[in-house]
Design a protein around this motif. Structure first.
Motif, PDB file in Angstrom:
ATOM      1  N   CYS A  46      41.626  44.131  40.672  1.00 25.87           N
ATOM      2  CA  CYS A  46      40.413  43.650  40.953  1.00 25.87           C
ATOM      3  C   CYS A  46      39.525  44.698  41.748  1.00 25.87           C
ATOM      4  O   CYS A  46      39.892  45.151  42.715  1.00 25.87           O
ATOM      5  CB  CYS A  46      40.329  42.504  41.548  1.00 25.87           C
ATOM      6  N   VAL A  47      38.197  44.964  41.305  1.00 24.98           N
ATOM      7  CA  VAL A  47      37.165  45.712  41.949  1.00 24.98           C
ATOM      8  C   VAL A  47      36.203  44.912  42.557  1.00 24.98           C
ATOM      9  O   VAL A  47      35.343  44.104  41.807  1.00 24.98           O
ATOM     10  CB  VAL A  47      36.677  46.855  41.247  1.00 24.98           C
ATOM     11  N   SER A  48      35.922  45.092  43.758  1.00 22.51           N
ATOM     12  CA  SER A  48      34.890  44.125  44.337  1.00 22.51           C
ATOM     13  C   SER A  48      33.894  45.258  45.217  1.00 22.51           C
ATOM     14  O   SER A  48      34.128  46.215  45.500  1.00 22.51           O
ATOM     15  CB  SER A  48      35.416  43.349  45.444  1.00 22.51           C
ATOM     16  N   SER A  49      32.557  44.654  45.018  1.00 22.11           N
ATOM     17  CA  SER A  49      31.624  45.627  45.564  1.00 22.11           C
ATOM     18  C   SER A  49      30.644  44.687  46.551  1.00 22.11           C
ATOM     19  O   SER A  49      30.318  43.478  46.229  1.00 22.11           O
ATOM     20  CB  SER A  49      30.640  45.814  44.365  1.00 22.11           C
ATOM     21  N   THR A  50      30.394  45.224  47.785  1.00 22.95           N
ATOM     22  CA  THR A  50      29.732  44.491  48.652  1.00 22.95           C
ATOM     23  C   THR A  50      28.429  44.888  48.665  1.00 22.95           C
ATOM     24  O   THR A  50      27.760  45.693  47.994  1.00 22.95           O
ATOM     25  CB  THR A  50      30.392  45.071  50.170  1.00 22.95           C
ATOM     26  N   GLU A  51      27.824  43.897  49.208  1.00 25.19           N
ATOM     27  CA  GLU A  51      26.165  44.054  49.576  1.00 25.19           C
ATOM     28  C   GLU A  51      25.850  45.290  50.110  1.00 25.19           C
ATOM     29  O   GLU A  51      24.656  45.796  49.782  1.00 25.19           O
ATOM     30  CB  GLU A  51      25.670  42.782  49.926  1.00 25.19           C
ATOM     31  N   SER A  52      26.679  45.827  50.893  1.00 24.38           N
ATOM     32  CA  SER A  52      26.382  47.042  51.727  1.00 24.38           C
ATOM     33  C   SER A  52      26.533  48.115  50.833  1.00 24.38           C
ATOM     34  O   SER A  52      26.474  49.440  51.505  1.00 24.38           O
ATOM     35  CB  SER A  52      26.984  46.998  53.058  1.00 24.38           C
ATOM     36  N   GLY A  53      26.953  48.244  49.670  1.00 26.88           N
ATOM     37  CA  GLY A  53      27.415  49.274  48.677  1.00 26.88           C
ATOM     38  C   GLY A  53      28.779  50.056  48.684  1.00 26.88           C
ATOM     39  O   GLY A  53      28.781  50.846  48.414  1.00 26.88           O
ATOM     40  N   HIS A  54      29.888  49.137  49.444  1.00 22.77           N
ATOM     41  CA  HIS A  54      31.115  49.795  49.482  1.00 22.77           C
ATOM     42  C   HIS A  54      31.963  48.911  48.432  1.00 22.77           C
ATOM     43  O   HIS A  54      31.630  47.787  47.924  1.00 22.77           O
ATOM     44  CB  HIS A  54      31.509  49.368  50.606  1.00 22.77           C
ATOM     45  N   ALA A  55      32.994  49.542  47.740  1.00 16.60           N
ATOM     46  CA  ALA A  55      33.762  49.007  46.911  1.00 16.60           C
ATOM     47  C   ALA A  55      35.221  49.133  47.550  1.00 16.60           C
ATOM     48  O   ALA A  55      35.614  49.600  48.119  1.00 16.60           O
ATOM     49  CB  ALA A  55      33.952  50.294  45.712  1.00 16.60           C
ATOM     50  N   VAL A  56      35.745  47.828  47.154  1.00 17.85           N
ATOM     51  CA  VAL A  56      37.218  47.495  47.666  1.00 17.85           C
ATOM     52  C   VAL A  56      37.908  47.271  46.306  1.00 17.85           C
ATOM     53  O   VAL A  56      37.523  46.177  45.547  1.00 17.85           O
ATOM     54  CB  VAL A  56      37.244  46.348  48.460  1.00 17.85           C
ATOM     55  N   THR A  57      39.254  47.801  46.007  1.00 20.70           N
ATOM     56  CA  THR A  57      40.258  47.545  44.939  1.00 20.70           C
ATOM     57  C   THR A  57      41.538  46.931  45.408  1.00 20.70           C
ATOM     58  O   THR A  57      42.119  47.492  46.549  1.00 20.70           O
ATOM     59  CB  THR A  57      40.308  48.942  44.241  1.00 20.70           C
ATOM     60  N   SER A  64      55.540  43.135  40.202  1.00 21.28           N
ATOM     61  CA  SER A  64      55.056  41.921  40.233  1.00 21.28           C
ATOM     62  C   SER A  64      54.001  41.759  39.030  1.00 21.28           C
ATOM     63  O   SER A  64      53.165  40.768  38.969  1.00 21.28           O
ATOM     64  CB  SER A  64      54.282  41.619  41.520  1.00 21.28           C
ATOM     65  N   GLY A  65      54.193  42.514  38.175  1.00 21.25           N
ATOM     66  CA  GLY A  65      53.168  42.325  37.105  1.00 21.25           C
ATOM     67  C   GLY A  65      52.027  43.379  37.080  1.00 21.25           C
ATOM     68  O   GLY A  65      51.198  42.983  36.233  1.00 21.25           O
ATOM     69  N   GLY A  66      51.615  43.952  38.088  1.00 21.30           N
ATOM     70  CA  GLY A  66      50.317  44.765  38.212  1.00 21.30           C
ATOM     71  C   GLY A  66      50.615  46.089  37.755  1.00 21.30           C
ATOM     72  O   GLY A  66      51.539  46.512  37.022  1.00 21.30           O
ATOM     73  N   SER A  67      49.611  46.826  37.921  1.00 19.05           N
ATOM     74  CA  SER A  67      49.469  48.332  37.536  1.00 19.05           C
ATOM     75  C   SER A  67      49.805  49.092  38.868  1.00 19.05           C
ATOM     76  O   SER A  67      49.810  50.473  38.563  1.00 19.05           O
ATOM     77  CB  SER A  67      48.142  48.686  36.962  1.00 19.05           C
ATOM     78  N   ASP A  68      49.684  48.667  40.017  1.00 24.12           N
ATOM     79  CA  ASP A  68      50.049  49.464  41.343  1.00 24.12           C
ATOM     80  C   ASP A  68      48.890  50.600  41.449  1.00 24.12           C
ATOM     81  O   ASP A  68      49.182  51.609  41.709  1.00 24.12           O
ATOM     82  CB  ASP A  68      51.335  50.239  41.090  1.00 24.12           C
ATOM     83  N   THR A  69      47.782  50.250  41.033  1.00 29.04           N
ATOM     84  CA  THR A  69      46.689  51.236  41.337  1.00 29.04           C
ATOM     85  C   THR A  69      46.024  51.164  42.524  1.00 29.04           C
ATOM     86  O   THR A  69      45.287  52.057  43.180  1.00 29.04           O
ATOM     87  CB  THR A  69      45.437  50.918  40.251  1.00 29.04           C
ATOM     88  N   ALA A  70      46.488  50.030  43.451  1.00 28.15           N
ATOM     89  CA  ALA A  70      45.651  49.800  44.844  1.00 28.15           C
ATOM     90  C   ALA A  70      46.755  49.002  45.536  1.00 28.15           C
ATOM     91  O   ALA A  70      47.628  48.425  44.869  1.00 28.15           O
ATOM     92  CB  ALA A  70      44.349  49.342  44.585  1.00 28.15           C
ATOM     93  N   ALA A  71      46.301  48.875  46.735  1.00 28.56           N
ATOM     94  CA  ALA A  71      46.981  47.925  47.589  1.00 28.56           C
ATOM     95  C   ALA A  71      46.996  46.465  47.146  1.00 28.56           C
ATOM     96  O   ALA A  71      46.073  45.912  46.577  1.00 28.56           O
ATOM     97  CB  ALA A  71      46.625  48.070  49.196  1.00 28.56           C
ATOM     98  N   GLU A  72      48.148  45.606  47.579  1.00 29.96           N
ATOM     99  CA  GLU A  72      48.019  44.331  47.257  1.00 29.96           C
ATOM    100  C   GLU A  72      46.903  43.418  48.156  1.00 29.96           C
ATOM    101  O   GLU A  72      46.647  44.069  49.112  1.00 29.96           O
ATOM    102  CB  GLU A  72      49.550  43.569  47.636  1.00 29.96           C
ATOM    103  N   PRO A  73      46.429  42.350  47.484  1.00 28.34           N
ATOM    104  CA  PRO A  73      45.272  41.430  48.498  1.00 28.34           C
ATOM    105  C   PRO A  73      45.851  41.340  49.877  1.00 28.34           C
ATOM    106  O   PRO A  73      45.222  41.347  50.826  1.00 28.34           O
ATOM    107  CB  PRO A  73      45.189  40.465  47.620  1.00 28.34           C
ATOM    108  N   VAL A  74      47.230  40.989  49.967  1.00 30.92           N
ATOM    109  CA  VAL A  74      47.592  40.681  51.289  1.00 30.92           C
ATOM    110  C   VAL A  74      47.624  41.859  52.388  1.00 30.92           C
ATOM    111  O   VAL A  74      46.991  41.561  53.521  1.00 30.92           O
ATOM    112  CB  VAL A  74      49.075  39.945  51.279  1.00 30.92           C
ATOM    113  N   TYR A  75      47.700  42.991  51.735  1.00 28.15           N
ATOM    114  CA  TYR A  75      47.548  44.116  52.630  1.00 28.15           C
ATOM    115  C   TYR A  75      46.223  44.476  53.003  1.00 28.15           C
ATOM    116  O   TYR A  75      46.140  44.758  54.109  1.00 28.15           O
ATOM    117  CB  TYR A  75      48.145  45.239  51.839  1.00 28.15           C
ATOM    118  N   LEU A  76      45.323  44.106  52.200  1.00 29.49           N
ATOM    119  CA  LEU A  76      43.853  44.126  52.414  1.00 29.49           C
ATOM    120  C   LEU A  76      43.615  43.137  53.539  1.00 29.49           C
ATOM    121  O   LEU A  76      42.609  43.446  54.479  1.00 29.49           O
ATOM    122  CB  LEU A  76      43.056  44.045  51.098  1.00 29.49           C
TER     123      LEU A  76
END
Length: 202
Positions: A46-57, A64-76
């Motif tokens: 999941c790629v999120s974009s903030t109103e301030s112009g930053h991206a969080v993946t 766990s069935g993912g692609s391991d391209t970024a940290a888990e949501p709980v780590y975020l």
């Protein structure tokens, strides 16, 4: 483990009750701050974009069935807790008139996976899916006395929105603020942190 959980519960209950009393004693007109975010997912990524112009993946590990391209949501979530408490600490330290340098967070969080994975769907889950316990230390560079450091810890836990949200969910928050040993050299770490923040500003 049980002893640590018992002590954490005691400290967590204190912060929860302290928060409630602070809300009552400082009751005033609301000062609402609103956040806007958009997100797109592909599979578990999941790629999120903030109103301030930053991206969080975020993503999940392959196991766990993912692609391991970024940290888990709980780590975020834990990273958000560190960032929020660090920013809140700057405000609190300024108001307390104490110096504040780097803060080194080291956290551990636990949850019962039955809350998310229990079957069948539609049945009552045996335990909450939320985090149950967040423990750790925040090693602080400061000229604060022991009393001031304890006050800094209390005020930060109460005022940090992410910490407040975790406690309100029922999670026990037991993150202790401790003094960074004076003899410890932080040059390499400090430089790397400053480089990251500087690049973010460029």
């Amino acid at each position: 483990m049980l002893w640590r959980l018992s002590k954490a519960l005691q400290r967590g209950s204190y912060y929860a009750s302290h928060q409630q009393s602070r809300w009552v004693s400082t009751l005033s007109a609301p000062q609402t701050k609103t956040y806007h975010l958009q997100a797109v997912s592909s599979g578990s990524c999941c790629v999120s974009s903030t109103e301030s112009g930053h991206a969080v993946t975020s993503d999940l590990p392959r196991v766990s069935g993912g692609s391991d391209t970024a940290a888990e949501p709980v780590y975020l979530l834990l990273a958000a807790l560190c960032g929020c408490e660090a920013a809140t600490a700057q405000f609190v330290a300024y108001k307390m008139k104490i110096s504040l340098g780097d803060i080194r967070f080291k956290l551990e969080a636990t949850r019962d996976q039955r809350g998310a994975l229990s079957l069948p769907l539609g049945s009552d889950i045996p335990v909450p899916s939320r985090l149950q316990l967040v423990t750790g230390t925040a090693m602080v560079e400061s000229d604060a006395t022991d009393t001031q450091l304890a006050e800094l810890e209390r005020e930060v836990h109460v005022r940090c929105p992410v910490a407040n949200m975790l406690v309100a969910s029922g999670a026990v928050l037991d993150v202790r603020f401790e003094r960074e040993p004076a003899q410890r050299s932080n040059i390499s770490s400090k430089s790397s942190v400053e480089d990251i923040c500087l690049k973010a500003l460029i």
